[in-house]
Scaffold this motif. Structure first.
Motif, PDB file in Angstrom:
ATOM      1  N   ALA A 165       0.913  -1.127   0.187  1.00 19.86           N
ATOM      2  CA  ALA A 165      -0.131   0.070   0.134  1.00 19.86           C
ATOM      3  C   ALA A 165       1.092   1.143   0.106  1.00 19.86           C
ATOM      4  N   LEU A 166       0.202   2.492  -0.472  1.00 16.17           N
ATOM      5  CA  LEU A 166       0.907   3.724  -0.251  1.00 16.17           C
ATOM      6  C   LEU A 166      -0.020   4.428   0.695  1.00 16.17           C
ATOM      7  N   ASP A 167       0.797   5.048   1.620  1.00 15.61           N
ATOM      8  CA  ASP A 167       0.084   5.464   2.846  1.00 15.61           C
ATOM      9  C   ASP A 167      -0.448   7.055   2.585  1.00 15.61           C
ATOM     10  N   TRP A 168      -0.940   7.356   1.824  1.00 18.25           N
ATOM     11  CA  TRP A 168      -1.285   8.585   1.398  1.00 18.25           C
ATOM     12  C   TRP A 168      -2.952   9.057   1.521  1.00 18.25           C
ATOM     13  N   LEU A 183      -2.400  13.604  -3.379  1.00 22.70           N
ATOM     14  CA  LEU A 183      -1.965  12.217  -3.443  1.00 22.70           C
ATOM     15  C   LEU A 183      -2.959  11.399  -2.699  1.00 22.70           C
ATOM     16  N   THR A 184      -3.345  10.354  -3.025  1.00 24.22           N
ATOM     17  CA  THR A 184      -4.350   9.597  -2.480  1.00 24.22           C
ATOM     18  C   THR A 184      -3.627   8.078  -2.109  1.00 24.22           C
ATOM     19  N   GLY A 185      -4.409   7.128  -1.263  1.00 24.37           N
ATOM     20  CA  GLY A 185      -4.032   6.161  -0.836  1.00 24.37           C
ATOM     21  C   GLY A 185      -4.052   5.014  -2.118  1.00 24.37           C
ATOM     22  N   LEU A 186      -3.295   4.099  -1.996  1.00 21.41           N
ATOM     23  CA  LEU A 186      -3.345   2.799  -2.952  1.00 21.41           C
ATOM     24  C   LEU A 186      -3.172   1.486  -2.239  1.00 21.41           C
ATOM     25  N   LEU A 187      -3.734   0.485  -2.646  1.00 20.64           N
ATOM     26  CA  LEU A 187      -3.521  -0.822  -2.084  1.00 20.64           C
ATOM     27  C   LEU A 187      -3.564  -1.805  -3.343  1.00 20.64           C
ATOM     28  N   ILE A 188      -2.474  -2.536  -3.389  1.00 24.55           N
ATOM     29  CA  ILE A 188      -2.367  -3.652  -4.794  1.00 24.55           C
ATOM     30  C   ILE A 188      -2.010  -4.674  -4.185  1.00 24.55           C
ATOM     31  N   GLY A 189      -2.487  -5.912  -5.059  1.00 27.02           N
ATOM     32  CA  GLY A 189      -2.030  -7.153  -4.706  1.00 27.02           C
ATOM     33  C   GLY A 189      -3.407  -8.130  -4.316  1.00 27.02           C
ATOM     34  N   GLN A 190      -4.382  -7.281  -3.729  1.00 25.21           N
ATOM     35  CA  GLN A 190      -5.636  -8.054  -3.468  1.00 25.21           C
ATOM     36  C   GLN A 190      -6.152  -9.123  -4.070  1.00 25.21           C
ATOM     37  N   ALA A 196       6.622   6.240  -8.872  1.00 23.03           N
ATOM     38  CA  ALA A 196       5.751   6.099 -10.012  1.00 23.03           C
ATOM     39  C   ALA A 196       4.334   7.073 -10.218  1.00 23.03           C
ATOM     40  N   PHE A 197       3.765   7.165  -8.728  1.00 22.86           N
ATOM     41  CA  PHE A 197       2.530   8.004  -8.614  1.00 22.86           C
ATOM     42  C   PHE A 197       2.793   9.431  -8.219  1.00 22.86           C
ATOM     43  N   SER A 198       3.752   9.779  -7.736  1.00 22.27           N
ATOM     44  CA  SER A 198       4.215  11.091  -7.283  1.00 22.27           C
ATOM     45  C   SER A 198       4.601  12.197  -8.586  1.00 22.27           C
ATOM     46  N   THR A 199       4.659  13.150  -8.332  1.00 19.01           N
ATOM     47  CA  THR A 199       4.999  14.289  -9.371  1.00 19.01           C
ATOM     48  C   THR A 199       6.219  14.051  -9.894  1.00 19.01           C
ATOM     49  N   ASP A 200       7.112  13.380  -9.102  1.00 21.67           N
ATOM     50  CA  ASP A 200       8.593  13.331  -9.554  1.00 21.67           C
ATOM     51  C   ASP A 200       8.967  12.246 -10.470  1.00 21.67           C
ATOM     52  N   GLY A 201       8.091  11.337 -10.790  1.00 18.95           N
ATOM     53  CA  GLY A 201       8.224  10.310 -11.737  1.00 18.95           C
ATOM     54  C   GLY A 201       7.074   9.525 -12.191  1.00 18.95           C
ATOM     55  N   GLY A 202       7.149   8.347 -13.074  1.00 17.04           N
ATOM     56  CA  GLY A 202       6.181   7.548 -13.646  1.00 17.04           C
ATOM     57  C   GLY A 202       6.041   8.153 -15.113  1.00 17.04           C
ATOM     58  N   GLU A 203       5.226   7.091 -15.682  1.00 21.24           N
ATOM     59  CA  GLU A 203       5.184   7.005 -17.135  1.00 21.24           C
ATOM     60  C   GLU A 203       3.525   6.996 -17.366  1.00 21.24           C
ATOM     61  N   GLY A 204       3.069   8.288 -17.048  1.00 19.93           N
ATOM     62  CA  GLY A 204       1.592   8.419 -17.529  1.00 19.93           C
ATOM     63  C   GLY A 204       0.739   8.099 -16.367  1.00 19.93           C
TER      64      GLY A 204
END
Length: 565
Positions: free
Chosen positions: A384-387, A400-407, A535-543
């Motif tokens: 998860a991202l704690d945002w 920025l908002t929360g994220l949970l992956i892998g469920q 990836a999900f911050s304003t500093d990086g990521g591709e789209g």
């Protein structure tokens, strides 16, 4: 200076949902009595808006009634302790949330307490977690960068919607009539000492270096607050809220306790009241903060504070919430960072998403913790991202908002609960690594607050993720204790804050130490966390970095166009 065991100090701690007072014996730091008061207004003390989830305000009257109720109760309880009498109280200190500023009239009275504006949310105190000014924060950041102004150098390079000038800029643009009735803005950390001592006039009110330096771009190298020209470039008329008084540290007195206030709470009139500061910074003092000691104040959010000597050639650190001389300890830099949702994140999951089997007949947190403690690191396949309330550090982005992956269809509530704890630990490690990248040594970590004191699973996960021991402050009320330490200093019980800390603070004997096997797995998971983080911050990521904000824009547009039920 040695202190008499017959002296006491009082610390008053203004939190997000209520206020607490402790009576402390200055010779040992023993907390002889305490009391709490929940704010009456809003939802658990917070005025919210169904349409705008970014709004979080508080009624200033709750602060005044809270002080009178909680200090009077603490003094009454202390009177039952052998040896205590109110005439042995030498001083009083106050800490508050922040940045929590409020509009005031020319006498320093909060507009929200007047009958004319009592129901107007804009006239209330703008709580630290009010994020309605996210666009204004981006504008301030952009303006400072493009103009070459130095104002972002000491606050991590990015201005936040949680901070002073963002909220003022939003206020004057959206409430022009109310802005005309406003003489000044005052931080809660300044308002309470001003009220207690009668020094409320905005032109004379003692202002906290902690509040001014960390949240209002105050620094002596550019003459205090941002220039009038810069403020006018943001909005015509904004500069009239620029105060000229010098901001001061909390080992200075704001004045003596007013007779009418003293009588209401059972204390002697005239005892000195320390200049206020934010809860995390005084909590750091109450936890024994010194050079090389990172103090984590863990509550609804988390603030990380560390001190560094003023003679250190300290570089500016991107993404922190300020590098401010004497904001924590006199004679030292105070460095602040933190996370916008920790306890709030765990509470969100329990209150909104936890199955009934964990909430029935008992404490859901305890049940989930017990189940989560039986799980192994990495076994759930979750990350998860704690945002969920934005990112305070190191990205400084409220949208920025929360994220949970892998469920999967087999994912359980305890697995998610543990994953959220791990996410906050990964966020904590990100802060530590950023500080170390800029030559701030973190030799030890001391944790305080209810989560640290009552949840061993959280502390063990933090030790394993950060791969370093986690110590716990011996006081469960470190913020209030820190405030009491400053009360003891301004009251003459000690010559210095460091001398008071040596007698009044300490840590519990046992520490949580890293488990090598768990630490190795968490090192792998942290690498994955940083890939998501970047990836999900304003500093990086591709789209993908705009996905969270585009979803928020769609949500807000839909809510504005819908008819309330």
């Amino acid at each position: 200076m040695s202190t008499s065991p017959e002296q006491y100090a009082i610390g008053v701690d203004y939190g997000t949902n209520g206020v607490r007072a402790v009576v402390v014996e200055t010779g040992s730091g023993s907390e002889v009595a305490e009391a709490t008061h929940d704010y009456a207004g809003g939802d658990a003390g917070v005025i919210c808006d169904r349409v705008d989830p970014n709004l979080a305000r508080q009624h200033p009257g709750d602060y005044i009634s809270g002080f009178r109720d909680v200090v009077a109760a603490a003094v009454r309880r202390a009177a039952e302790v052998p040896g205590f009498s109110s005439d042995k109280v030498v001083g009083l200190g106050v800490d508050t949330t922040g940045s929590t500023p409020m509009p005031v009239d020319r006498f320093g009275n909060a507009l929200g307490m007047s009958s004319q504006y009592s129901t107007n949310p804009a006239a209330q105190a703008w709580l630290w977690k009010d994020h309605t000014s996210f666009a204004e924060a981006e504008e301030i950041t952009d303006k400072a960068r493009r103009s070459g102004a130095p104002y972002l150098e000491k606050c991590g390079g990015t201005y936040s919607s949680e901070w002073y000038w963002s909220k003022l800029l939003r206020f004057v643009r959206t409430n022009p009539d109310l802005a005309e009735a406003t003489a000044s803005w005052v931080e809660l950390a300044d308002f309470i000492p001003g009220y207690l001592t009668g020094n409320m006039s905005p032109d004379r009110l003692p202002r906290s270096i902690c509040a001014a330096g960390h949240k209002a771009m105050y620094h002596t190298s550019w003459g205090g607050l941002p220039s009038r020209d810069f403020l006018e470039s943001l909005h015509p008329g904004l500069s009239r809220f620029r105060y000229e008084t010098r901001a001061l540290p909390s080992n200075r007195s704001a004045g003596g306790l007013l007779p009418e206030v003293a009588q209401a709470v059972g204390l002697p009139a005239g005892i000195p009241v320390a200049i206020g500061a934010f809860d995390a910074h005084m909590g750091a003092v109450g936890a024994g903060c010194r050079s090389g000691t990172l103090v984590k104040i863990m509550g609804t959010s988390t603030c990380d504070c560390i001190a560094a000597p003023l003679d250190l050639d300290l570089p500016d650190i991107p993404g922190v919430c300020g590098i401010v001389p004497e904001s924590i300890l006199p004679g030292m830099y105070g460095i602040e960072a933190g996370q916008s949702a920790v306890g709030d994140l765990f509470n969100w999951f329990v209150q909104r998403l936890t199955p009934e089997e964990y909430t029935r007949d008992g404490d859901a947190h305890a049940r989930l913790t017990a189940a989560a403690s039986r799980l192994s690191p990495g076994a759930s396949g979750l990350l998860a991202l704690d945002w969920n309330n934005g990112n305070r550090t190191i990205l400084v982005d409220a949208r920025l908002t929360g994220l949970l992956i892998g469920q999967t269809l087999h994912t359980t509530a305890p697995e998610i609960y543990r994953c959220l704890i791990e996410a906050t630990a990964f966020g904590a490690l990100t802060i530590i690594r950023r500080m170390e990248e800029y030559a701030v040594e973190v030799r030890e970590v001391v944790n305080c607050g209810g989560i640290a004191a009552r949840n061993p699973l959280v502390m063990q996960i933090y030790a394993d993720v950060c791969n370093r021991p986690m110590r716990i402050s011996r006081s469960d009320q470190t913020c209030a204790l820190g405030a009491a330490i400053f009360g003891a200093v301004v009251g003459g019980a000690y010559d210095s804050v460091e001398a008071a800390q040596a007698k009044m603070t300490g840590t519990k004997p046992d520490a949580f130490t890293p488990d090598p096997r768990s630490a190795a797995i968490y090192a792998e998971l942290y690498n994955l966390y940083r890939r998501l983080h970047d990836a999900f911050s304003t500093d990086g990521g591709e789209g993908v970095q705009r996905v969270m904000k585009d979803l928020l824009d769609l949500r807000d547009r839909t809510r504005r166009n819908s008819t309330p039920s």
